[in-house]
Design a protein around this motif. Structure first.
Motif, PDB file in Angstrom:
ATOM      1  N   ILE A  41      32.005  61.338  32.302  1.00 23.85           N
ATOM      2  CA  ILE A  41      30.626  61.808  32.447  1.00 23.85           C
ATOM      3  C   ILE A  41      30.255  61.907  33.922  1.00 23.85           C
ATOM      4  CG2 ILE A  41      28.201  61.234  32.008  1.00 23.85           C
ATOM      5  CD1 ILE A  41      29.115  59.954  29.377  1.00 23.85           C
ATOM      6  N   SER A  42      30.695  60.909  34.698  1.00 29.66           N
ATOM      7  CA  SER A  42      30.439  60.926  36.131  1.00 29.66           C
ATOM      8  C   SER A  42      31.093  62.132  36.801  1.00 29.66           C
ATOM      9  CB  SER A  42      30.956  59.631  36.772  1.00 29.66           C
ATOM     10  OG  SER A  42      30.805  59.654  38.173  1.00 29.66           O
ATOM     11  N   SER A  72      27.739  58.760  46.502  1.00 31.44           N
ATOM     12  CA  SER A  72      26.770  59.731  46.999  1.00 31.44           C
ATOM     13  C   SER A  72      27.245  60.331  48.310  1.00 31.44           C
ATOM     14  CB  SER A  72      25.415  59.040  47.218  1.00 31.44           C
ATOM     15  OG  SER A  72      25.507  58.126  48.304  1.00 31.44           O
ATOM     16  N   ALA A 119      31.786  64.949  35.306  1.00 25.16           N
ATOM     17  CA  ALA A 119      31.140  66.164  34.810  1.00 25.16           C
ATOM     18  C   ALA A 119      29.857  66.479  35.577  1.00 25.16           C
ATOM     19  CB  ALA A 119      30.838  66.027  33.321  1.00 25.16           C
ATOM     20  N   ILE A 120      29.115  65.426  35.972  1.00 24.59           N
ATOM     21  CA  ILE A 120      27.850  65.661  36.662  1.00 24.59           C
ATOM     22  C   ILE A 120      28.037  65.756  38.175  1.00 24.59           C
ATOM     23  CG2 ILE A 120      26.552  64.508  34.861  1.00 24.59           C
ATOM     24  CD1 ILE A 120      26.322  62.071  36.630  1.00 24.59           C
ATOM     25  N   SER A 121      29.261  65.468  38.659  1.00 27.19           N
ATOM     26  CA  SER A 121      29.511  65.564  40.094  1.00 27.19           C
ATOM     27  C   SER A 121      29.548  67.029  40.512  1.00 27.19           C
ATOM     28  CB  SER A 121      30.847  64.894  40.450  1.00 27.19           C
ATOM     29  OG  SER A 121      31.188  65.143  41.792  1.00 27.19           O
ATOM     30  N   ARG A 122      28.983  67.313  41.682  1.00 28.33           N
ATOM     31  CA  ARG A 122      28.945  68.687  42.200  1.00 28.33           C
ATOM     32  C   ARG A 122      29.874  68.839  43.410  1.00 28.33           C
ATOM     33  NH1 ARG A 122      24.775  71.508  39.937  1.00 28.33           N
ATOM     34  NH2 ARG A 122      23.215  70.282  38.814  1.00 28.33           N
TER      35      ARG A 122
END
Length: 319
Positions: free
Chosen positions: A25-26, A273, A28-31
């Motif tokens: 999930i991490s 981050s 998948a949401i990483s850009r």
């Protein structure tokens, strides 16, 4: 009667399943663009295999714990469990090997693995899994590590030995080649790059440590199970003692936690981050050869620029 010997492995598989789901999930949401690279896709494939393998193994172990008579008297549970364990083992070996090969090509050749190689390795893996399914389905057995029949166990043995060589031998060879390439490259460029030697030594140690971690993690978690499986196939009268069976499964289950942790360690920029990563990357300004820098940068670009000498820190450049 409930068999509690497998409780540790069941708990570890469930923890690994949940942990890896969170990691996916991490990602998948990483850009960061990590998943647009071939290396990122293979790491994603490995984590997906771990999720599927963790859940399937947990269900199989639960069956062994609560319905042990099924596996000692009835063939079908053993056939189903074997038809799951062997292909998952092939998938884990394949994805680990592909990740090692991708790192080798990125660092040593500044490009991804040629598509033809990936295609034929994938075809071979697919045929191997089909053969393992056929062997498990066509002969009754009360041992989920060994198919019954006259020819099934020999064919299974050949398939397993191929992927043992690919995984254990292939990983060791590729990571060793990767390290020695970096070592030789830095040594050859010492006359061109005027920087702190301790920075280059730290870089070499980082590469060496990462290579050792990836090789040892796989070998430690799967070597015992691989040896027991091979011995069970070649020795038809051999029955694995309960303590050894539970120990091998427990050690194997540790990989469902160790591998995600290694992914987080080697690719921390995906899970931190930009502020934290920026502060880390801005600390050093020593010189380095950009060929090493491309091992990180080529994850997110399809084209790699020609080698040059950069002024950024090398510490975060290798995976």
């Amino acid at each position: 009667m409930t068999d509690f010997n497998h409780v540790p492995s069941l708990v570890l598989f469930l923890i690994g399943f949940i942990f890896t789901i969170i990691l996916l999930i991490s990602m998948a949401i990483s850009r960061s663009g990590f998943l647009t690279s071939d290396l990122g896709k293979w790491i994603l494939a490995l984590l997906v295999v771990i999720v599927i393998g963790s859940l399937g193994m947990a269900l199989g172990i639960a069956g062994l714990m609560f319905y042990p008579d099924w596996f000692s008297l009835i063939s079908l549970p053993n056939q189903i469990y074997m038809a799951f364990r062997f292909p998952i083992g092939v998938a884990v070996a394949l994805t680990n090997f592909q990740i090692a090969m991708e790192r080798y090509f990125l660092i040593c050749h500044e490009k991804s693995v040629p598509r033809q190689i990936v295609f034929w390795i994938g075809v071979h893996a697919g045929l191997t899994i089909i053969i393992l399914w056929v062997c498990a389905a066509t002969a009754e057995t009360t041992n989920y590590r060994r198919p019954g029949g006259d020819w099934q166990r020999y064919l299974t043995l050949v398939c397993i030995l191929q992927y043992m060589a690919l995984a254990f031998g292939g990983l060791t060879y590729l990571y060793a080649k990767t390290y020695f390439h970096v070592y030789k490259m830095l040594k050859d460029m010492q006359d061109l790059v005027h920087g702190n030697d301790s920075e280059q030594n730290a870089l070499r140690m980082r590469v060496l440590t990462n290579c050792i971690l990836m090789t040892l993690a796989f070998s430690t978690c799967y070597s015992m199970e691989a040896v027991i499986t091979v011995y069970s196939i070649v020795s038809t009268g051999f029955t694995v003692p309960d303590w050894l069976d539970s120990l091998a499964t427990t050690v194997m289950s540790c990989d469902t936690i160790i591998t995600p942790l290694l992914v987080m360690h080697l690719h921390s920029n995906v899970f931190k981050s930009s502020f934290i990563i920026g502060s880390i990357l801005s600390k050093g300004n020593k010189s380095r050869p950009s060929q090493i820098n491309q091992s990180q940068g080529s994850q997110y670009a399809t084209k790699t620029p020609k080698p040059n000498i950069s002024n950024k820190s090398p510490r975060s450049s290798l995976h």
